[in-house]
Design a protein around this motif. Structure first.
Motif, PDB file in Angstrom:
ATOM      1  N   ARG A 218       0.840  -1.206   0.000  1.00  0.00           N
ATOM      2  CA  ARG A 218       0.000   0.000   0.000  1.00  0.00           C
ATOM      3  C   ARG A 218       0.868   1.245   0.000  1.00  0.00           C
ATOM      4  O   ARG A 218       0.384   2.329  -0.320  1.00  0.00           O
ATOM      5  N   ALA A 219       2.142   1.096   0.381  1.00  0.00           N
ATOM      6  CA  ALA A 219       3.060   2.229   0.323  1.00  0.00           C
ATOM      7  C   ALA A 219       4.425   1.754  -0.144  1.00  0.00           C
ATOM      8  O   ALA A 219       4.847   0.632   0.153  1.00  0.00           O
ATOM      9  N   LEU A 220       5.108   2.612  -0.888  1.00  0.00           N
ATOM     10  CA  LEU A 220       6.445   2.313  -1.384  1.00  0.00           C
ATOM     11  C   LEU A 220       7.409   3.342  -0.811  1.00  0.00           C
ATOM     12  O   LEU A 220       7.158   4.546  -0.885  1.00  0.00           O
ATOM     13  N   LEU A 221       8.487   2.843  -0.208  1.00  0.00           N
ATOM     14  CA  LEU A 221       9.479   3.716   0.414  1.00  0.00           C
ATOM     15  C   LEU A 221      10.717   3.701  -0.468  1.00  0.00           C
ATOM     16  O   LEU A 221      11.267   2.641  -0.742  1.00  0.00           O
ATOM     17  N   LEU A 222      11.152   4.884  -0.906  1.00  0.00           N
ATOM     18  CA  LEU A 222      12.281   4.954  -1.826  1.00  0.00           C
ATOM     19  C   LEU A 222      13.385   5.793  -1.203  1.00  0.00           C
ATOM     20  O   LEU A 222      13.202   6.975  -0.936  1.00  0.00           O
ATOM     21  N   ASP A 223      14.542   5.166  -0.980  1.00  0.00           N
ATOM     22  CA  ASP A 223      15.659   5.851  -0.330  1.00  0.00           C
ATOM     23  C   ASP A 223      16.679   6.249  -1.386  1.00  0.00           C
ATOM     24  O   ASP A 223      17.424   5.408  -1.881  1.00  0.00           O
ATOM     25  N   GLU A 224      16.709   7.526  -1.738  1.00  0.00           N
ATOM     26  CA  GLU A 224      17.613   8.046  -2.776  1.00  0.00           C
ATOM     27  C   GLU A 224      17.629   7.117  -3.991  1.00  0.00           C
ATOM     28  O   GLU A 224      18.700   6.687  -4.428  1.00  0.00           O
ATOM     29  N   PRO A 225      16.457   6.823  -4.549  1.00  0.00           N
ATOM     30  CA  PRO A 225      16.415   5.772  -5.578  1.00  0.00           C
ATOM     31  C   PRO A 225      17.152   6.148  -6.855  1.00  0.00           C
ATOM     32  O   PRO A 225      17.556   5.277  -7.601  1.00  0.00           O
ATOM     33  N   LEU A 226      17.330   7.449  -7.104  1.00  0.00           N
ATOM     34  CA  LEU A 226      17.941   7.875  -8.364  1.00  0.00           C
ATOM     35  C   LEU A 226      19.360   8.376  -8.173  1.00  0.00           C
ATOM     36  O   LEU A 226      19.977   8.890  -9.090  1.00  0.00           O
ATOM     37  N   GLY A 227      19.887   8.200  -6.959  1.00  0.00           N
ATOM     38  CA  GLY A 227      21.186   8.763  -6.612  1.00  0.00           C
ATOM     39  C   GLY A 227      22.340   8.277  -7.467  1.00  0.00           C
ATOM     40  O   GLY A 227      23.318   8.992  -7.644  1.00  0.00           O
TER      41      GLY A 227
END
Ligand code: ADP
Ligand code: ADP
Length: 229
Positions: free
Chosen positions: A157-166
């Motif tokens: 239900r939620a997506l957590l993205l940690d600096e995904p494009l870094g």
């Protein structure tokens, strides 16, 4: 009911006999379907905050709620959120299809449903036709899409993205920003996005929590930040 609530969340570590407060008391509420960013310089507590939402860290104090349920001490695999790491964490010996199907296989999902869900998900991230490729045969942007597909296939239900494009160069990063927004609208789920890049947060977010030294310093929409920086 908010998708994600943090209530007075604190995270302390013991480092060389001294207590370090990585997160010093964060309270915030993220609405269902919102694109919410945690913005701030390296070391301000963004990743630690995300890891407490995902369940990889237990808060020292405070409460984490997901869709109204207290999950403060619930393990990551029993929360309906999924986290995508900057490092992608793909299995190098598996092709795209196998990487995306891995979690479903492990949970003994019926083969017909795996086929359907992996197929659907590869369509969302625009990787149809690349099923047989291995990670090292793909560009950084494509690997990022595989990592996204792997998180989305569980239908969190939620997506957590940690600096995904870094790890991507500027041009690819801008293309992926547009892609991520499209995906978020298409699947209609909550996104929590960690970045130290202010312009990225401003272009993508519905709301931004600006963090500094373990605290949320400002919580506002991009428009409010433009008007009163
Ligand atoms: P950010 O994601 O904003 O770069 P982090 O959440 O990774 O910040 O870290 C916040 C602070 O907490 C930093 O000073 C970091 O060194 C410290 N920290 C994070 N994890 C740990 C840990 N496991 N042990 C000790 N200190 C930690
Ligand atoms: P990022 O730059 O993505 O925030 P980090 O390199 O800061 O990643 O942290 C990677 C992992 O190491 C995280 O799980 C974090 O909690 C942990 N960590 C960060 N700082 C420290 C530290 N000073 N001591 C121990 N673990 C840490």
């Amino acid at each position: 009911v908010p998708a994600i609530e943090l209530d007075g969340v604190v995270k302390e570590y013991l480092a060389n006999g001294e207590v370090v407060q990585a997160v010093k008391g964060v309270t915030l509420s993220i609405a269902e379907g919102e694109f919410f960013s945690l913005l701030g310089p390296s070391g301000c507590g963004k990743t630690t905050t995300m890891r407490m939402i995902a369940g990889f860290e237990d808060p020292s104090r405070g409460v984490v709620r997901l869709h109204g349920r207290d999950v403060t001490n619930v393990p990551p695999n029993r929360r309906d959120v999924n986290m995508v790491f900057q490092s992608y964490a793909l299995f190098p010996h598996m092709n795209v299809w196998e990487n995306v199907a891995f979690g479903l296989r492990r949970r003994k999902t019926p083969e017909a449903e795996i086929k359907r869900r992996v197929g659907e998900t590869l369509e969302i991230v625009d990787l149809v036709g690349r099923e047989k490729r291995r990670p090292r045969e793909m560009s950084g942007g494509q690997q990022q899409r595989v990592a996204l597909a792997r998180a989305l296939v569980n239908r969190p239900r939620a997506l957590l993205l940690d600096e995904p494009l870094g790890a991507l160069d500027l041009k690819l990063r801008q293309a992926m920003q547009i892609e991520l927004k499209r995906i978020q609208r298409e699947v209609g789920i909550t996104f929590v996005y960690v970045t130290h890049d202010q312009s990225e947060a401003l272009t993508m977010s519905d709301r931004i929590a600006v963090m500094h030294d373990g605290l949320v310093e400002q919580l506002a929409s991009p428009r409010e930040i433009y008007e009163r920086p």
